[in-house]
Design an enzyme around this catalytic site. Structure first.
Site, PDB file in Angstrom:
ATOM      1  CD  GLU A  56      14.514  -8.578 -11.213  1.00  0.00           C
ATOM      2  OE1 GLU A  56      14.602  -9.460 -10.333  1.00  0.00           O
ATOM      3  OE2 GLU A  56      13.438  -8.175 -11.662  1.00  0.00           O
ATOM      4  CE1 TYR A  79      17.843 -11.566  -7.514  1.00  0.00           C
ATOM      5  CE2 TYR A  79      16.687 -12.279  -9.486  1.00  0.00           C
ATOM      6  CZ  TYR A  79      16.953 -11.312  -8.530  1.00  0.00           C
ATOM      7  OH  TYR A  79      16.314 -10.092  -8.601  1.00  0.00           O
ATOM      8  NE  ARG A 139      13.678  -4.918 -15.825  1.00  0.00           N
ATOM      9  CZ  ARG A 139      13.320  -5.957 -15.055  1.00  0.00           C
ATOM     10  NH1 ARG A 139      14.085  -6.347 -14.048  1.00  0.00           N
ATOM     11  NH2 ARG A 139      12.213  -6.622 -15.309  1.00  0.00           N
ATOM     12  CD  GLU A 163      11.843 -13.031 -12.322  1.00  0.00           C
ATOM     13  OE1 GLU A 163      10.963 -13.309 -11.481  1.00  0.00           O
ATOM     14  OE2 GLU A 163      13.048 -12.949 -12.034  1.00  0.00           O
ATOM     15  CG  ASN A 186      15.157 -10.704 -14.023  1.00  0.00           C
ATOM     16  OD1 ASN A 186      15.747  -9.817 -14.645  1.00  0.00           O
ATOM     17  ND2 ASN A 186      13.952 -10.534 -13.523  1.00  0.00           N
ATOM     18  CG  ASP A 224      -2.080  -0.940   1.117  1.00  0.00           C
ATOM     19  OD1 ASP A 224      -2.123  -1.691   0.121  1.00  0.00           O
ATOM     20  OD2 ASP A 224      -2.925  -0.952   2.030  1.00  0.00           O
ATOM     21  CG  HIS A 236       8.138  -6.612 -12.054  1.00  0.00           C
ATOM     22  ND1 HIS A 236       9.488  -6.475 -12.306  1.00  0.00           N
ATOM     23  CD2 HIS A 236       8.058  -7.485 -11.031  1.00  0.00           C
ATOM     24  CE1 HIS A 236      10.186  -7.226 -11.460  1.00  0.00           C
ATOM     25  NE2 HIS A 236       9.336  -7.851 -10.669  1.00  0.00           N
TER      26      HIS A 236
HETATM   27  C1  GBH Z   1      12.861 -11.665  -8.934  1.00  0.00           C
HETATM   28  O1  GBH Z   1      12.417 -12.986  -9.026  1.00  0.00           O
HETATM   29  C2  GBH Z   1      11.724 -10.700  -9.128  1.00  0.00           C
HETATM   30  O2  GBH Z   1      11.671 -10.224 -10.461  1.00  0.00           O
HETATM   31  C3  GBH Z   1      11.738  -9.541  -8.173  1.00  0.00           C
HETATM   32  O3  GBH Z   1      10.512  -8.875  -8.233  1.00  0.00           O
HETATM   33  C4  GBH Z   1      12.082 -10.041  -6.796  1.00  0.00           C
HETATM   34  O4  GBH Z   1      11.991  -9.034  -5.831  1.00  0.00           O
HETATM   35  C5  GBH Z   1      13.488 -10.591  -6.841  1.00  0.00           C
HETATM   36  O5  GBH Z   1      13.586 -11.604  -7.777  1.00  0.00           O
HETATM   37  C6  GBH Z   1      13.967 -11.167  -5.527  1.00  0.00           C
HETATM   38  O6  GBH Z   1      13.214 -12.289  -5.173  1.00  0.00           O
HETATM   39  O7  GBH Z   1      10.960 -20.491  -2.602  1.00  0.00           O
HETATM   40  O8  GBH Z   1       8.936 -21.328  -3.679  1.00  0.00           O
HETATM   41  O9  GBH Z   1       8.914 -19.205  -2.534  1.00  0.00           O
HETATM   42  C7  GBH Z   1      13.421 -13.953  -8.865  1.00  0.00           C
HETATM   43  C8  GBH Z   1      12.928 -15.360  -9.031  1.00  0.00           C
HETATM   44  C9  GBH Z   1      11.620 -17.144  -8.189  1.00  0.00           C
HETATM   45  C10 GBH Z   1      12.827 -15.822  -6.662  1.00  0.00           C
HETATM   46  C11 GBH Z   1      10.770 -17.679  -7.077  1.00  0.00           C
HETATM   47  C12 GBH Z   1      11.971 -16.346  -5.543  1.00  0.00           C
HETATM   48  C13 GBH Z   1      10.649 -18.075  -4.676  1.00  0.00           C
HETATM   49  C14 GBH Z   1      10.154 -19.479  -4.814  1.00  0.00           C
HETATM   50  N1  GBH Z   1      12.120 -15.814  -7.909  1.00  0.00           N
HETATM   51  N2  GBH Z   1      11.467 -17.673  -5.825  1.00  0.00           N
HETATM   52  S1  GBH Z   1       9.688 -20.180  -3.305  1.00  0.00           S
END
Ligand code: GBH
Length: 491
Positions: free
Chosen positions: A386, A318, A84, A174, A316, A59, A129
């Site tokens: 990302e 990680y 971005r 994504e 993206n 919010d 997004h």
């Molecule tokens: C990104 O997703 C997003 O684009 C962004 O908005 C977000 O803030 C950022 O990463 C950090 O998370 O363990 O089953 O709950 C990254 C890919 C895939 C990461 C799903 C988190 C959670 C799965 N995401 N994952 S679970």
């Protein structure tokens, strides 16, 4: 360039773009400011507060709706080339459709973008997004084949108003998280959790929507506006646990399930869904009593319409996982995407852990991902849209683990560049702490800490902000650089 200890350092190319990323729902707040419409995250957090671990919502979030000038000031402090961000569909089209365009929604983004342009920061904009107008969700959202037309309508409004200043576009952020987590599972809004077909139906409609927006841009805006358009797909690395043929095939199946479903239709030579996965799902569907494959097919016309609709590939990235055909198998809901691929996933103990259960620091995983994609999809241009690391709210501003992660990730980018990958830019996730979806405010990804208790959501740079600033400025990664103070200035 040399480090403090005189080591020869590799340099990023002069035209390489360094930036940071955010998303509308995670930072903006102003959820009902002026005439903004309700989106699926407003709806789910208001109607089912327990869906979020700390029962919070977006919010107010980082209140960028009111703090956008401070945000741009932070970009200037870091010396960023680019930023971005994403547009909130329900802020621009409060009714979901294009019969009514919000003046105040347009004004907000005009001000934000103009402030960036004023200081020479290149905006890179994501159209979507995850914050779908609730009205469109009520009509089935991504499961409705008409979705692609409504998305094109929305995209045209955004191109029309902002395309004079925005030259880098991403349609979706994504698809995996939108489709698998939001429709085939329940870990993102709208949490539809229809495991047998949710992911697949969403995937098909999503890539067609992407293609409609891309083609609309190409035909009607690009000739005058001269920008580029791509899509951002989450590509974590899925390598084989061992070198056995079985594990290598298992890893390939998992890659097809994670991101191949979305990348193959757009970036491959032939288009359409990944072949092995398509066959597997068709076979299993028949065994399970369906008279049709749970994965829809593309008509010839659709396949050709989607194929090749990109100017660049947004990634993206990680982390990484090791995939096994026989070990680490867990029971999966049947039928579902993960049951369809049926492979085991392993994360070695020695990979450093973040505050997020899914995120470890895996070795050289950007290089592994990009070299793979380069070879698979005919050498496209890439942007990392990302990449980042999480800490807990109580961790100190001296975020040594995040510093280590960023340095290693950017070394991996340099490895990819050295291997001939055409990577043109890198966006850190995130400029500042924000609403981390189901995890609320319990996990922090910011270069800047945000005080969510303070009315003006005070932003304070972490050590990683100073380190990133030094990398951006010097275009090198000095492993020994230490900021002299924690006082941030604009240079
Ligand atoms: C990104 O997703 C997003 O684009 C962004 O908005 C977000 O803030 C950022 O990463 C950090 O998370 O363990 O089953 O709950 C990254 C890919 C895939 C990461 C799903 C988190 C959670 C799965 N995401 N994952 S679970």
């Amino acid at each position: 360039a040399r480090s403090a200890l005189g080591i020869q350092l590799r340099r990023f190319p002069d035209d390489f773009i360094f930036g940071a990323a955010t998303a509308a729902y995670q930072i903006e707040g102003g959820w009902n400011a002026d005439d903004k419409g309700e989106n699926v995250w407003d709806y789910i957090t208001h109607n089912n507060p327990n869906y979020i671990v700390d029962q919070t919502n977006g919010d107010v979030a980082a209140d960028s709706y009111h703090n956008y000038k401070r945000d741009v000031e932070m970009m200037r402090e870091l010396g960023l080339d680019a930023y971005r961000f994403s547009f909130a569909w329900s802020r621009i089209l409060p009714l979901g459709f294009n019969n009514y365009v919000s003046k105040s929604g347009i004004a907000f983004y005009d001000n934000y973008i103009n402030e960036m342009i004023k200081y020479n920061i290149t905006p890179m904009a994501t159209l979507y997004h995850w914050d779908l107008p609730q009205k469109i969700q009520d009509l089935g959202g991504f499961a409705n084949p008409l979705f692609s037309d409504w998305f094109e309508d929305y995209a045209r409004v955004v191109f029309e108003h902002f395309g004079d200043r925005i030259k880098k576009w991403l349609t979706f952020n994504e698809p995996r998280e939108i489709c698998f987590e939001g429709y085939g599972s329940h870990t993102k809004a709208p949490a539809i959790n229809i495991t047998d077909v949710g992911t697949y139906i969403c995937a098909k409609n999503l890539v067609i929507a992407h293609a409609k927006a891309y083609r609309a841009y190409n035909r009607d805006y690009k000739p005058v506006q001269n920008g580029e358009c791509g899509i951002t797909i989450s590509v974590n690395w899925f390598g084989p646990l061992t070198n056995s043929t079985e594990d290598q095939f298992a890893a390939e199946m998992r890659r097809q399930a994670e991101w191949g479903i979305y990348a193959e239709p757009i970036f491959s030579k032939d288009g359409g869904f990944p072949k092995e996965l398509e066959e597997r799902v068709a076979t299993k569907s028949l065994q399970q009593g369906y008279q049709w494959s749970r994965m829809p097919s593309f008509t010839e016309e659709e396949r050709m319409f989607v194929r090749g609709t990109y100017d660049f590939f947004g990634v993206n990235h990680y982390t990484a996982y090791l995939v096994s055909a026989n070990e680490y198998l867990t029971d999966q809901i049947e039928p579902s995407l993960l049951d369809d691929v049926g492979v085991g996933i392993h994360v070695p103990e020695e990979w450093p852990k973040s505050a997020s259960s899914w995120l470890t620091q895996a070795p050289n995983s950007i290089y592994n991902s990009l070299v793979h994609l380069k070879n698979k999809y005919n050498d496209p241009i890439f942007y990392i849209t990302e990449n980042g690391w999480s800490t807990t709210p109580s961790d100190s501003l001296f975020d040594e683990d995040r510093v280590k992660y960023y340095r290693a990730a950017l070394e991996s980018v340099l490895n990819a560049i050295d291997a001939g990958v055409r990577i043109k830019g890198y966006m850190a996730w995130s400029l500042m702490d924000n609403f981390e979806w189901l995890l609320g405010y319990t996990e922090r990804f910011g270069l800047y800490h945000v005080d969510f208790e303070s009315p003006n959501r005070t932003r304070t740079p972490r050590k990683s902000a100073f380190v990133y600033k030094q990398i951006v400025k010097s275009r090198t990664i000095d492993p020994n650089y230490e900021p002299e103070t924690m006082i941030m200035t604009i240079e």
